[in-house]
Design an enzyme around this catalytic site. Structure first.
Site, PDB file in Angstrom:
ATOM      1  N   TYR A  72       0.848  -1.017  -0.102  1.00 49.70           N
ATOM      2  CA  TYR A  72       0.094  -0.030   0.003  1.00 49.70           C
ATOM      3  C   TYR A  72       1.063   1.325  -0.119  1.00 49.70           C
ATOM      4  O   TYR A  72       0.677   2.203  -0.537  1.00 49.70           O
ATOM      5  CB  TYR A  72      -0.809  -0.087   1.332  1.00 49.70           C
ATOM      6  CG  TYR A  72      -1.944   1.041   1.231  1.00 49.70           C
ATOM      7  CD1 TYR A  72      -3.253   0.555   0.620  1.00 49.70           C
ATOM      8  CD2 TYR A  72      -1.706   2.369   1.536  1.00 49.70           C
ATOM      9  CE1 TYR A  72      -4.228   1.657   0.524  1.00 49.70           C
ATOM     10  CE2 TYR A  72      -2.746   3.469   1.423  1.00 49.70           C
ATOM     11  CZ  TYR A  72      -3.928   2.914   1.018  1.00 49.70           C
ATOM     12  OH  TYR A  72      -5.005   4.017   0.761  1.00 49.70           O
ATOM     13  N   PHE A 124      -6.607  19.566 -25.236  1.00 51.18           N
ATOM     14  CA  PHE A 124      -7.390  18.293 -25.618  1.00 51.18           C
ATOM     15  C   PHE A 124      -8.712  18.446 -24.959  1.00 51.18           C
ATOM     16  O   PHE A 124      -8.946  18.901 -23.939  1.00 51.18           O
ATOM     17  CB  PHE A 124      -6.434  17.212 -24.856  1.00 51.18           C
ATOM     18  CG  PHE A 124      -6.820  15.701 -25.059  1.00 51.18           C
ATOM     19  CD1 PHE A 124      -7.052  15.165 -26.427  1.00 51.18           C
ATOM     20  CD2 PHE A 124      -7.494  14.640 -24.226  1.00 51.18           C
ATOM     21  CE1 PHE A 124      -7.163  13.884 -26.745  1.00 51.18           C
ATOM     22  CE2 PHE A 124      -7.899  13.518 -24.398  1.00 51.18           C
ATOM     23  CZ  PHE A 124      -7.944  13.343 -25.765  1.00 51.18           C
ATOM     24  N   ASP A 125      -9.590  17.237 -25.375  1.00 49.25           N
ATOM     25  CA  ASP A 125     -10.924  17.497 -24.742  1.00 49.25           C
ATOM     26  C   ASP A 125     -11.097  17.257 -23.346  1.00 49.25           C
ATOM     27  O   ASP A 125     -11.914  17.984 -22.688  1.00 49.25           O
ATOM     28  CB  ASP A 125     -11.896  16.464 -25.715  1.00 49.25           C
ATOM     29  CG  ASP A 125     -11.504  15.202 -25.781  1.00 49.25           C
ATOM     30  OD1 ASP A 125     -10.424  14.762 -25.343  1.00 49.25           O
ATOM     31  OD2 ASP A 125     -12.440  14.289 -26.302  1.00 49.25           O
ATOM     32  N   ASP A 215       1.026  19.156 -20.978  1.00 49.32           N
ATOM     33  CA  ASP A 215      -0.102  17.932 -21.270  1.00 49.32           C
ATOM     34  C   ASP A 215       0.941  17.122 -22.358  1.00 49.32           C
ATOM     35  O   ASP A 215       1.046  17.538 -23.559  1.00 49.32           O
ATOM     36  CB  ASP A 215      -1.198  18.469 -21.887  1.00 49.32           C
ATOM     37  CG  ASP A 215      -2.155  17.175 -21.954  1.00 49.32           C
ATOM     38  OD1 ASP A 215      -1.871  16.237 -21.835  1.00 49.32           O
ATOM     39  OD2 ASP A 215      -3.439  17.676 -22.595  1.00 49.32           O
ATOM     40  N   ALA A 217       1.351  13.884 -23.253  1.00 51.70           N
ATOM     41  CA  ALA A 217       0.827  12.320 -23.642  1.00 51.70           C
ATOM     42  C   ALA A 217       1.747  11.894 -24.605  1.00 51.70           C
ATOM     43  O   ALA A 217       2.419  10.744 -24.595  1.00 51.70           O
ATOM     44  CB  ALA A 217      -0.609  12.503 -24.210  1.00 51.70           C
ATOM     45  N   LYS A 258      -0.071   6.453 -23.863  1.00 52.82           N
ATOM     46  CA  LYS A 258       0.375   6.903 -25.069  1.00 52.82           C
ATOM     47  C   LYS A 258       1.903   6.495 -25.226  1.00 52.82           C
ATOM     48  O   LYS A 258       2.155   5.434 -25.366  1.00 52.82           O
ATOM     49  CB  LYS A 258       0.147   8.232 -25.326  1.00 52.82           C
ATOM     50  CG  LYS A 258      -1.492   8.717 -25.828  1.00 52.82           C
ATOM     51  CD  LYS A 258      -2.354   8.926 -24.863  1.00 52.82           C
ATOM     52  CE  LYS A 258      -3.544   8.958 -25.301  1.00 52.82           C
ATOM     53  NZ  LYS A 258      -4.146  10.283 -24.399  1.00 52.82           N
ATOM     54  N   HIS A 450     -19.595  13.130 -27.296  1.00 56.03           N
ATOM     55  CA  HIS A 450     -19.107  12.286 -28.068  1.00 56.03           C
ATOM     56  C   HIS A 450     -19.240  10.853 -27.863  1.00 56.03           C
ATOM     57  O   HIS A 450     -19.193  10.059 -28.598  1.00 56.03           O
ATOM     58  CB  HIS A 450     -17.681  12.669 -28.697  1.00 56.03           C
ATOM     59  CG  HIS A 450     -16.698  12.633 -27.697  1.00 56.03           C
ATOM     60  ND1 HIS A 450     -16.562  13.771 -26.774  1.00 56.03           N
ATOM     61  CD2 HIS A 450     -15.639  12.093 -27.447  1.00 56.03           C
ATOM     62  CE1 HIS A 450     -15.583  13.770 -26.073  1.00 56.03           C
ATOM     63  NE2 HIS A 450     -14.997  12.504 -26.516  1.00 56.03           N
TER      64      HIS A 450
HETATM   65  C1  PLP Z   1      -5.119  11.124 -23.883  1.00 55.58           C
HETATM   66  C2  PLP Z   1      -4.883  12.481 -23.761  1.00 55.58           C
HETATM   67  C3  PLP Z   1      -5.339  12.889 -22.415  1.00 55.58           C
HETATM   68  C4  PLP Z   1      -6.233  12.172 -21.359  1.00 55.58           C
HETATM   69  O1  PLP Z   1      -5.692  11.290 -20.993  1.00 55.58           O
HETATM   70  P1  PLP Z   1      -6.585   9.782 -20.636  1.00 55.58           P
HETATM   71  O2  PLP Z   1      -5.419   8.913 -20.154  1.00 55.58           O
HETATM   72  O3  PLP Z   1      -7.176   9.465 -21.955  1.00 55.58           O
HETATM   73  O4  PLP Z   1      -7.485   9.907 -19.484  1.00 55.58           O
HETATM   74  C5  PLP Z   1      -4.850  14.476 -22.227  1.00 55.58           C
HETATM   75  N1  PLP Z   1      -4.402  15.045 -22.957  1.00 55.58           N
HETATM   76  C6  PLP Z   1      -3.885  14.622 -24.155  1.00 55.58           C
HETATM   77  C7  PLP Z   1      -3.001  15.443 -24.976  1.00 55.58           C
HETATM   78  C8  PLP Z   1      -4.270  13.172 -24.631  1.00 55.58           C
HETATM   79  O5  PLP Z   1      -3.965  12.761 -25.704  1.00 55.58           O
END
Ligand code: PLP
Length: 458
Positions: A72, A124-125, A215, A217, A258, A450
């Site tokens: 833990y 990103f969304d 951000d 990813a 990613k 979506h």
């Molecule tokens: C995928 C993604 C996110 C969100 O990540 P999740 O693991 O799907 O929650 C945020 N920003 C970007 C640029 C992404 O490609």
């Protein structure tokens, strides 16, 4: 003769995928209310819905799963991940989270308050969702070139410094909790941000006293493009480039699904101990104790290994070249695409593909449905459905670009699969004039519609 492209791995285990008939698919997509998220995966032959969490882990990553420490608190897996984040990205503090949006949720719980403004390059969304959910506003400062799919530009993910400076000048600085740099810029088509742009945005942020958050990813693909396209980086290793990139930020959120090539996971990286401590409170509340935060020990191990593999040149070269292979084959068929090709996906310009379908009939979604019926290939709309309604006026937002995204999972499909996809979309392109109408919405949820929207064909 120059040697042809070949993958930098071989296959040790396979998974069966199933073909279907056009009649099957017509029924299945109808039953799914013309929303491709509602399809069962066995109804899909080649799944290009997303490259998120769909990559193939390596033998070394699978080995790491066996070594996971599920304690833990204070698990060795936590320290393995900590070391990987420090060595590769350069952050002293981090919080694991179950995926990228969870990292956003935890960090934004500290930083974003009602009425605030968050500038960046095409949020990103989920990022935008977490900002708007807190009644704050995301402002897109991406360069104009990003919105013309036919213009060539090496770094279409870049921020327009004039647009950004206007926002910093015209708003009280305490209303701007951060500038978000999305690397690569997903919404603009997986387009990279140059090192120079990262450096300049950081310099501007210091001038105005605003925090920068990456951000991150697809940070490794971004580094690959810097190496390939930006002067002075050709001889640097990906890991050297990555280190420099992250020297221009205060914090990062990461979807490890990613470029860290795991099926689930994420984290927040911090340079500042104080911000880390404030975020830890929310991390513990939403995700779990600070040494696991929503992740299993085994998954933290696989992530640590994945960060290392994902920042190897050969891994990235194989990946980006496969994406470009699909792009080139589609181009051979005349399909209009976003260029230059992005790092993780090929983006089809649906407005140029189906100019006869009005935007009110969701043309990129229409194209996604056609491609699925044609060949069982699943991909995703990046257009008006995703853009959602304006949070205040509740009117539909119609973005400049209506794109169909073919996202390529990492190390999962072969180039024969890419060829199959190219021919399938080429076939749809040949009969494009027969497609006269799109779809209408019959049911939608108030935010991130979506995923669950229900549609009818017109
Ligand atoms: C995928 C993604 C996110 C969100 O990540 P999740 O693991 O799907 O929650 C945020 N920003 C970007 C640029 C992404 O490609």
């Amino acid at each position: 003769m120059q040697l042809p492209f070949a993958e930098s791995y071989k296959i040790k285990m396979v998974e069966t995928i199933k073909k279907s008939t056009r009649e099957d698919r017509k029924q299945w997509i109808k039953d799914a209310h013309y929303n491709l998220f509602n399809l069962k995966s066995e109804q899909v032959f080649i799944d290009l819905l997303t490259d998120s969490g769909t990559g193939a882990m390596s033998d070394k990553q699978w080995s790491e799963l066996m070594l996971g420490d599920e304690s833990y608190a204070g698990a060795s897996s936590y320290y393995k991940m900590k070391k990987s984040i420090k060595d590769i990205l350069g952050f002293d503090y981090f919080l694991p989270t179950h995926q990228g949006r969870a990292a956003e949720n935890v960090l934004f719980s500290v930083l974003v308050k009602e009425g605030m403004i968050v500038p960046g390059n095409s949020h990103f969304d989920t990022t935008k969702g977490h900002i708007e959910f807190r009644k704050a506003t995301a402002i897109d400062c991406t360069i104009d070139e990003a919105f013309d799919t036919s213009v060539m530009h090496d770094f279409k993910g870049n921020v327009d410094l004039n647009k950004l400076e206007k926002i910093l000048l015209n708003n009280p600085i305490e209303k701007i909790p951060m500038i978000i740099m999305t690397i690569t810029n997903n919404s603009a088509g997986g387009q990279p941000v140059s090192m120079q742009n990262l450096r300049e945005v950081y310099a501007m942020s210091r001038k105005y006293g605003v925090r920068v958050v990456f951000d991150s990813a697809r940070f490794a693909e971004n580094a690959y493009f810097i190496k390939k396209r930006e002067e002075g980086y050709a001889d640097k290793s990906i890991k050297e480039i990555v280190k420099e990139m992250f020297s221009y930020t205060d914090a990062m959120t990461m979807s490890s699904k990613k470029d860290a090539i795991v099926n689930m996971g994420g984290f927040i990286g911090f340079k500042n101990e104080d911000l880390f401590k404030q975020a830890s409170v929310f991390g513990i509340m939403f995700e779990g104790y600070i040494t696991y935060g929503g992740m299993s020990g085994r998954d933290m191990n696989a992530l640590a290994q994945g960060l290392n593999e994902g920042t190897e040149f050969d891994t990235l070269d194989t990946r980006v070249q496969q994406v470009a292979f699909l792009g080139q084959r589609l181009k051979d068929f005349g399909v209009p695409l976003q260029e230059p090709f992005g790092g993780h996906a090929i983006f089809v310009d649906a407005k140029r593909f189906l100019p006869q379908v009005p935007k009110e009939e969701f043309l990129a979604q229409t194209l996604a449905i056609e491609l699925y019926i044609e060949a069982g290939v699943r991909c995703v709309e990046i257009g008006a459905i995703l853009a959602d309604r304006d949070p205040i006026t509740r009117e539909n937002r119609f973005p400049e670009l209506e794109l169909l995204r073919l996202a390529i999972p990492r190390r999962t499909y072969t180039n024969n699969h890419m060829e199959y996809v190219a021919v399938a979309l080429g076939n749809v392109y040949s009969r494009r004039n027969e497609i006269k109408h799109g779809v209408k919405i019959v049911k939608e949820s108030p935010i991130m519609r979506h995923f669950t929207v229900e549609l009818e064909r017109l």
